[in-house]
Design an enzyme around this catalytic site. Structure first.
Site, mmCIF file in Angstrom:
data_model
loop_
_atom_site.group_PDB
_atom_site.id
_atom_site.type_symbol
_atom_site.label_atom_id
_atom_site.label_comp_id
_atom_site.label_asym_id
_atom_site.label_seq_id
_atom_site.Cartn_x
_atom_site.Cartn_y
_atom_site.Cartn_z
ATOM 1 N N ILE A 142 0.828 -1.209 0.000
ATOM 2 C CA ILE A 142 0.000 0.000 0.000
ATOM 3 C C ILE A 142 0.864 1.261 0.000
ATOM 4 C CG2 ILE A 142 -1.663 1.308 1.394
ATOM 5 C CD1 ILE A 142 -2.750 -1.418 2.409
ATOM 6 N N ASP A 193 11.624 2.630 4.881
ATOM 7 C CA ASP A 193 11.266 1.211 4.945
ATOM 8 C C ASP A 193 12.458 0.489 5.566
ATOM 9 O OD1 ASP A 193 8.835 -0.337 3.164
ATOM 10 O OD2 ASP A 193 10.400 -1.620 4.009
ATOM 11 N N ASP A 235 13.481 2.057 10.622
ATOM 12 C CA ASP A 235 12.480 1.211 11.286
ATOM 13 C C ASP A 235 11.681 2.122 12.228
ATOM 14 O OD1 ASP A 235 11.193 -0.446 13.143
ATOM 15 O OD2 ASP A 235 12.813 -1.932 13.141
ATOM 16 N N VAL A 236 10.367 2.200 12.035
ATOM 17 C CA VAL A 236 9.571 3.140 12.848
ATOM 18 C C VAL A 236 9.502 2.746 14.325
ATOM 19 C CG1 VAL A 236 8.150 3.912 10.892
ATOM 20 C CG2 VAL A 236 7.333 2.032 12.361
ATOM 21 N N ASN A 256 2.099 4.824 7.508
ATOM 22 C CA ASN A 256 1.583 3.606 6.875
ATOM 23 C C ASN A 256 2.147 2.315 7.468
ATOM 24 O OD1 ASN A 256 0.469 1.942 4.572
ATOM 25 N ND2 ASN A 256 2.656 1.717 4.177
ATOM 26 N N TYR A 269 -3.084 -6.900 16.836
ATOM 27 C CA TYR A 269 -3.289 -6.122 15.602
ATOM 28 C C TYR A 269 -4.556 -5.268 15.728
ATOM 29 C CZ TYR A 269 -3.809 -5.028 10.626
ATOM 30 O OH TYR A 269 -3.943 -4.366 9.424
ATOM 31 N N LYS A 279 -4.982 -1.165 15.860
ATOM 32 C CA LYS A 279 -5.698 -0.415 14.827
ATOM 33 C C LYS A 279 -6.879 0.375 15.412
ATOM 34 C CE LYS A 279 -3.031 -1.542 11.359
ATOM 35 N NZ LYS A 279 -2.145 -0.529 10.769
HETATM 36 P P1 NAD Z 1 3.158 -4.993 3.332
HETATM 37 O O1 NAD Z 1 3.472 -6.095 4.263
HETATM 38 O O2 NAD Z 1 2.816 -5.307 1.916
HETATM 39 O O3 NAD Z 1 4.344 -3.930 3.273
HETATM 40 C C1 NAD Z 1 4.749 -3.435 4.429
HETATM 41 C C2 NAD Z 1 6.051 -2.660 4.260
HETATM 42 O O4 NAD Z 1 6.334 -2.254 5.576
HETATM 43 C C3 NAD Z 1 7.222 -3.525 3.787
HETATM 44 O O5 NAD Z 1 7.937 -2.847 2.792
HETATM 45 C C4 NAD Z 1 8.048 -3.674 5.058
HETATM 46 O O6 NAD Z 1 9.443 -3.771 4.799
HETATM 47 C C5 NAD Z 1 7.717 -2.395 5.793
HETATM 48 N N1 NAD Z 1 7.922 -2.434 7.240
HETATM 49 C C6 NAD Z 1 7.615 -3.458 8.074
HETATM 50 N N2 NAD Z 1 7.951 -3.124 9.334
HETATM 51 C C7 NAD Z 1 8.471 -1.867 9.283
HETATM 52 C C8 NAD Z 1 9.001 -0.998 10.264
HETATM 53 N N3 NAD Z 1 9.078 -1.352 11.544
HETATM 54 N N4 NAD Z 1 9.433 0.224 9.871
HETATM 55 C C9 NAD Z 1 9.387 0.596 8.570
HETATM 56 N N5 NAD Z 1 8.893 -0.202 7.602
HETATM 57 C C10 NAD Z 1 8.448 -1.417 7.958
HETATM 58 O O7 NAD Z 1 2.012 -4.151 4.076
HETATM 59 P P2 NAD Z 1 0.680 -3.561 3.491
HETATM 60 O O8 NAD Z 1 -0.275 -4.696 3.367
HETATM 61 O O9 NAD Z 1 0.953 -2.688 2.346
HETATM 62 O O10 NAD Z 1 0.183 -2.696 4.758
HETATM 63 C C11 NAD Z 1 0.441 -1.323 4.920
HETATM 64 C C12 NAD Z 1 -0.450 -0.796 6.024
HETATM 65 O O11 NAD Z 1 -1.814 -1.050 5.693
HETATM 66 C C13 NAD Z 1 -0.215 -1.454 7.386
HETATM 67 O O12 NAD Z 1 -0.348 -0.503 8.404
HETATM 68 C C14 NAD Z 1 -1.332 -2.497 7.459
HETATM 69 O O13 NAD Z 1 -1.690 -2.821 8.775
HETATM 70 C C15 NAD Z 1 -2.449 -1.749 6.745
HETATM 71 N N6 NAD Z 1 -3.479 -2.652 6.210
HETATM 72 C C16 NAD Z 1 -3.192 -3.578 5.257
HETATM 73 C C17 NAD Z 1 -4.218 -4.413 4.786
HETATM 74 C C18 NAD Z 1 -3.969 -5.454 3.723
HETATM 75 O O14 NAD Z 1 -4.894 -6.228 3.411
HETATM 76 N N7 NAD Z 1 -2.806 -5.509 3.100
HETATM 77 C C19 NAD Z 1 -5.504 -4.296 5.305
HETATM 78 C C20 NAD Z 1 -5.747 -3.346 6.280
HETATM 79 C C21 NAD Z 1 -4.729 -2.525 6.723
#
Ligand code: NAD
Length: 257
Positions: A24, A43, A62-63, A88, A153, A157
């Site tokens: 995302i 990232d 890393d956040v 994000n 989780y 959220k």
């Molecule tokens: P993803 O797993 O595809 O990508 C996540 C990215 O976050 C990766 O590039 C990873 O390296 C990076 N990351 C992980 N831990 C980190 C840290 N501590 N510091 C910096 N970067 C870090 O994730 P996504 O599915 O794109 O999700 C993005 C956001 O959207 C998240 O907050 C997730 O909870 C939320 N979300 C996702 C979904 C879904 O279905 N994918 C649904 C609801 C909410």
């Protein structure tokens, strides 16, 4: 300004996105870049950072680490301020019953998903005050529904929604907007693997498993990362100027999870 023109952010926005190298976050980064924004991401995936589209600058940060977030803001200073910050970064955390969740995985989930957003908001606020900017916090439909076996989780959220609404009240009088986006089931390799694994375990086809997964979504479909990016762009456009303090689901109407 014509309403149609108010749907597009002005060119040259200065945008910071956490976890912007995949999924995302990457879709949001690309969408802002297409809209003429200058984008900086962080990232922890070094390979994905190195593969980012030309022009997107980045920090390996890393956040969950205070010093990393400090370094992220030092690096992003080359933008000369920030108009939009997208909190994000978030991890799925453990899938287990509450008595089987160990303190380390509980704390890690909260430290990245919730405390990470605090750390970024803490540094971003003076810059957003300066620009009369926008903070977008990524939550989830798990921030408005109960989610069995995913308690850290879901708790993180739901907390993001409270954080967002409180911050919107706090910063609104100073001209800063704060909103949360609640994605549903977002298409991508992660969900495809979850479905494939479950299908294999149950001895059913991928298509059958996907259908079952989507039976609690009114529209019976997943959403795309670009759907989330579109909401982020709209919030950043003049047409979104009076939207603050909201928890905006982009989920094809997930009814239960
Ligand atoms: P993803 O797993 O595809 O990508 C996540 C990215 O976050 C990766 O590039 C990873 O390296 C990076 N990351 C992980 N831990 C980190 C840290 N501590 N510091 C910096 N970067 C870090 O994730 P996504 O599915 O794109 O999700 C993005 C956001 O959207 C998240 O907050 C997730 O909870 C939320 N979300 C996702 C979904 C879904 O279905 N994918 C649904 C609801 C909410």
């Amino acid at each position: 300004m014509k309403v149609i023109d108010s749907l597009i952010p002005r060119s040259g926005l200065r945008v910071l996105i956490t976890a912007g190298a995949n999924g995302i976050g990457l879709a949001i980064a690309q969408a802002f870049q297409e809209a003429g924004a200058r984008v900086h991401v962080c990232d922890i995936d070094e390979q994905a950072l190195a593969a980012l589209p030309e022009g997107i600058t980045y920090t390996n940060a890393d956040v969950s680490q205070e010093a990393d977030v400090d370094r992220l803001f030092e690096d992003a200073a080359h933008l000369g301020g920030l108009d939009v910050v997208v909190n994000n970064a978030g991890i799925a955390g453990p899938t287990a019953s509450i008595e089987d969740i160990d303190p380390e995985s509980w704390n890690r989930t909260i430290n990245i998903n919730l405390n990470g957003q605090y750390r970024v908001a803490n540094r971003a606020t003076p810059l957003l005050r300066e620009s009369q900017g926008l903070l977008i916090n990524m939550a989830s439909v798990a921030g408005r529904l109960g989610f069995a076996y995913r308690t850290p989780y879901a708790a993180s959220k739901w907390a993001i929604v409270g954080f967002t609404k409180s911050l919107a009240c706090e910063l609104g009088p100073e001209g800063v907007r704060v909103n949360a986006i609640l994605p549903g089931i977002v298409r991508g390799p992660r969900i495809e693997k979850v479905i494939a694994d479950r299908a294999a375990k149950r001895g059913i086809s991928y298509a059958e498993m996907e259908k079952e997964n989507l039976s609690k979504v009114s529209m019976r479909r997943m959403v795309e990362p670009t759907d989330i990016a579109a909401m982020a762009l709209f919030l950043s456009a003049p047409g979104g100027a009076n939207i603050s303090g909201q928890a905006l689901s982009v989920c094809a109407n997930v009814e239960t999870i």
